[in-house]
Design a protein around this motif. Sequence first.
Motif, PDB file in Angstrom:
ATOM      1  N   ILE A 169       0.688  -1.281   0.094  1.00 35.77           N
ATOM      2  CA  ILE A 169       0.076  -0.065  -0.046  1.00 35.77           C
ATOM      3  C   ILE A 169       0.826   1.251   0.069  1.00 35.77           C
ATOM      4  CG2 ILE A 169      -1.700   1.302   1.374  1.00 35.77           C
ATOM      5  CD1 ILE A 169      -2.670  -1.262   2.386  1.00 35.77           C
ATOM      6  N   PHE A 170       1.875   1.142   1.123  1.00 32.80           N
ATOM      7  CA  PHE A 170       2.589   2.430   1.042  1.00 32.80           C
ATOM      8  C   PHE A 170       3.292   2.582  -0.359  1.00 32.80           C
ATOM      9  CE2 PHE A 170       1.936   2.190   5.713  1.00 32.80           C
ATOM     10  CZ  PHE A 170       1.588   3.562   5.841  1.00 32.80           C
ATOM     11  N   LEU A 171       4.169   1.383  -0.611  1.00 34.67           N
ATOM     12  CA  LEU A 171       4.796   1.600  -1.953  1.00 34.67           C
ATOM     13  C   LEU A 171       4.010   2.111  -3.105  1.00 34.67           C
ATOM     14  CD1 LEU A 171       7.812   0.829  -2.962  1.00 34.67           C
ATOM     15  CD2 LEU A 171       6.957  -1.471  -3.414  1.00 34.67           C
ATOM     16  N   GLY A 172       2.710   1.673  -3.233  1.00 35.86           N
ATOM     17  CA  GLY A 172       1.860   2.278  -4.355  1.00 35.86           C
ATOM     18  C   GLY A 172       1.520   3.667  -4.279  1.00 35.86           C
ATOM     19  N   ILE A 173       1.197   4.220  -2.983  1.00 31.98           N
ATOM     20  CA  ILE A 173       1.351   5.460  -2.810  1.00 31.98           C
ATOM     21  C   ILE A 173       2.461   6.643  -3.247  1.00 31.98           C
ATOM     22  CG2 ILE A 173       0.708   7.274  -1.004  1.00 31.98           C
ATOM     23  CD1 ILE A 173      -0.924   5.255   0.399  1.00 31.98           C
TER      24      ILE A 173
END
Length: 262
Positions: A169-173
């Motif tokens: 999730i954080f990588l995608g953001i």
Amino acid sequence: MGVGAMTDFGPLISNPKSLLLGAAAQFGIFGTYLAAVAMGFLPNEAGSIAIIGGADGPTSIFLTSKLAPELLGPIAIAAYSYMALVPVIQPPIMRALTTKKERQIKMSQLRPVSKTEKIIMVTIIVSLTLPDAAALIGCLMLGNLCKECGVVDRLSKTMQNELMNIVVIFLGITVGATATADTFLSIKTIKIMIMGICAFGLASASGVLLAKLMNVFIKDPAKKINPLIGSAGVSAVPMAARVSQLEGQKEDPSNFLLMHAM
């Protein structure tokens, strides 16, 4: 750590020649690099594009941040898109390059492998042969240690599930924040997407073809390699390994290729 907690290194340690299948998949990287240079990309840009052939999002992001940070958005999106499309892209390539008999080859672990071997061997060998990768492999094997030691099941399950999901999730953001219109909406981005799919397809095919070549020299039927695991040489972990497993079970429901492919 999450990938390490999901992986059993027993089949690899008992049958180390399967390492070559991972190496073969890198032909996709080098072939795409040469093609990208021929298309007019600068060498540093071509390297960042070609690494998509490894189908490993974090590696693509890391290398691009060092070589061509202005292309981080399109390259990261291309790399993760093709990782997600593994079940669509790989099966036609795998079926086209193999026969029904080859897809039915059963692989078994050649010898028992102790937990000590699983935990220590991979870490030591990689650290000695490629010191720059020691930190990365250290994280991988820390996850594997939690899996193999058998006394921290809660941590192992967290690494495999919750932690993996949170990191994604954080990588995608963070990667999505780099995909600004002025860098993403361009002809260069379209070229990158095309070169990325070529890199991915070539890498998948190279692994399958090397497995077929290795079988020519392996006389013992019990030691034959199922070429389907060759496509898992790309680093789309664990999706590529699951595709190898599913394709093998379509031909023989009792076949179990997952950990060989991992």
